[in-house]
Enzyme design. Structure first.
Site, mmCIF file in Angstrom:
data_model
loop_
_atom_site.group_PDB
_atom_site.id
_atom_site.type_symbol
_atom_site.label_atom_id
_atom_site.label_comp_id
_atom_site.label_asym_id
_atom_site.label_seq_id
_atom_site.Cartn_x
_atom_site.Cartn_y
_atom_site.Cartn_z
ATOM 1 N N LEU A 99 0.863 -1.176 0.000
ATOM 2 C CA LEU A 99 0.000 0.000 0.000
ATOM 3 C C LEU A 99 0.897 1.223 0.000
ATOM 4 C CD1 LEU A 99 -2.663 -1.059 2.662
ATOM 5 C CD2 LEU A 99 -3.169 -0.523 0.280
ATOM 6 N N ASP A 100 0.613 2.197 -0.859
ATOM 7 C CA ASP A 100 1.461 3.387 -0.850
ATOM 8 C C ASP A 100 1.156 4.246 0.376
ATOM 9 O OD1 ASP A 100 -0.833 4.899 -1.437
ATOM 10 O OD2 ASP A 100 -0.420 4.969 -3.585
ATOM 11 N N THR A 101 1.933 5.282 0.560
ATOM 12 C CA THR A 101 1.874 6.061 1.793
ATOM 13 C C THR A 101 0.500 6.679 2.036
ATOM 14 O OG1 THR A 101 4.237 6.574 1.573
ATOM 15 C CG2 THR A 101 2.955 7.970 3.058
ATOM 16 N N SER A 103 -2.417 5.547 1.152
ATOM 17 C CA SER A 103 -3.497 4.570 1.278
ATOM 18 C C SER A 103 -3.507 3.933 2.662
ATOM 19 C CB SER A 103 -3.352 3.495 0.210
ATOM 20 O OG SER A 103 -3.262 4.062 -1.075
ATOM 21 N N ARG A 238 -6.601 5.790 -8.343
ATOM 22 C CA ARG A 238 -6.823 7.245 -8.378
ATOM 23 C C ARG A 238 -7.032 7.716 -9.818
ATOM 24 N NH1 ARG A 238 -2.240 6.795 -4.842
ATOM 25 N NH2 ARG A 238 -2.950 6.841 -2.673
#
Length: 337
Positions: A99-101, A103, A238
């Site tokens: 998961l990116d930062t 999320s 997104r």
């Protein structure tokens, strides 16, 4: 030390934690490792070794003070925990789909032989589910609400019906792509059974695929979607929100990406930060073991059958090719007739 070994025995498998927004996935993994090492080392403390030493000691004698040697037990400083450091300094903890930062949500980790299970999960092409929030009327350079503002638009003409029509088109297009990548003949009984069991999966790594998408909430300018997908990144989701805005003759930015399911792990299985300790993680590994094995066996067995079918088809084609070697073009034409 026996208690420490027993505790490590239970640390073999997969478990899920809840990653909050604003924190990198690697930081979450490192935090879990640090907390587990601290707790395991507290169980690993052996009794401090003692050694016998003869220490000089002045005592009162007939002729005044006399120097004698007194037998004393002292700790062996070389084996003292404060000197040698902790017993354990590293745990092999692997991370599943990142998961990116920005999320949040379900983040699967593997410890011990669970690292191999992470590879099996990757090869099984499990689907993941997200709730994605959007905001009509703005466009930014990174498709999120925190990016640099590029454009503002109106959105009064956007209705829920129009939104759901766009979502239906997205799902239909992605479903066709999924069937193409899965190499399944739609006219066979196998295709029907796989569709019923929701086991239609690609045979290899593919571009991001959306298997289902629907609107959960519509209150302009805000809306919320549920997206089930595979091989995705959060930035891709997104961008999907951005493209939905364009299709509706408006603009939209993504305000939240939250993973609610990764394979068989859901939010109910994800440990909160206050529960990242040895006992809860061991319990989570134990509770998920059967479920993980069942899901992996179902998915990988399907892939094995499909792979064998395609191998057999290739062998038949190759056999037919060899059987035509040395045959003239006229003979081939005659056979085709």
């Amino acid at each position: 030390m026996a208690a420490g070994r027993a505790a490590r025995t239970g640390l073999n498998g997969l478990f899920a934690v809840y990653k909050p927004p604003g924190v990198a996935s690697i930081r979450v993994r490192d935090s879990v490792e640090t907390l587990l090492l601290k707790e395991l080392n507290s169980l690993e403390q052996p009794a401090v070794q003692q050694q016998v030493r003869f220490l000089p000691n002045a005592v009162e004698g007939n002729a005044g003070k006399e120097l004698t040697l007194t037998v004393t037990q002292l700790p062996v400083l070389a084996a003292h925990p404060l000197v040698r450091g902790p017993e354990l300094t590293h745990l092999k903890i692997g991370a599943g789909h990142r998961l990116d930062t920005k999320s949040s949500g379900v983040f699967v980790l593997g410890v011990g032989h669970g690292n191999k299970l992470l590879t099996d999960m990757y090869n099984a092409h499990f689907t993941r589910a997200y709730t994605v929030r959007g905001l009509f009327g703005k466009a930014t350079d990174d498709f999120s609400d925190t990016g640099r503002l590029i454009e503002k638009t109106t959105f009064d003409h956007v209705t829920r019906d129009k939104l759901e029509r766009i979502l239906a088109v997205i799902q239909g297009t992605n479903h066709k792509a999924l069937l193409m990548y899965s190499n399944i003949d739609l006219k066979t009984q196998e295709a029907y059974e796989l569709a019923v069991e929701r086991l239609i999966r690609p045979m290899e790594k593919t571009p991001p695929l959306i298997t289902a998408i629907r609107c959960l909430q519509f209150a302009p300018p805000e809306f919320q979607l549920e997206i089930q997908c595979m091989h995705e990144t959060q930035q891709y989701l997104r961008k999907v929100v951005h493209e939905i805005g364009l299709e509706l003759k408006s603009t939209a930015v993504c305000t939240q990406v939250r993973r609610t399911r990764d394979g068989c792990f859901t939010l109910d299985n994800a440990l909160l930060r206050t529960h990242w300790n040895l006992q809860n993680i061991r319990n989570s590994i134990r509770d998920s073991k059967v479920k993980v094995n069942v899901e992996l066996q179902r998915s990988l067995a399907h892939q094995a059958r499909s792979g064998k079918r395609h191998t057999d088809m290739d062998q038949v084609a190759e056999s037919e090719l060899h059987s035509t070697e040395g045959t003239s073009a006229s003979d081939l034409t005659h056979k085709m007739r």
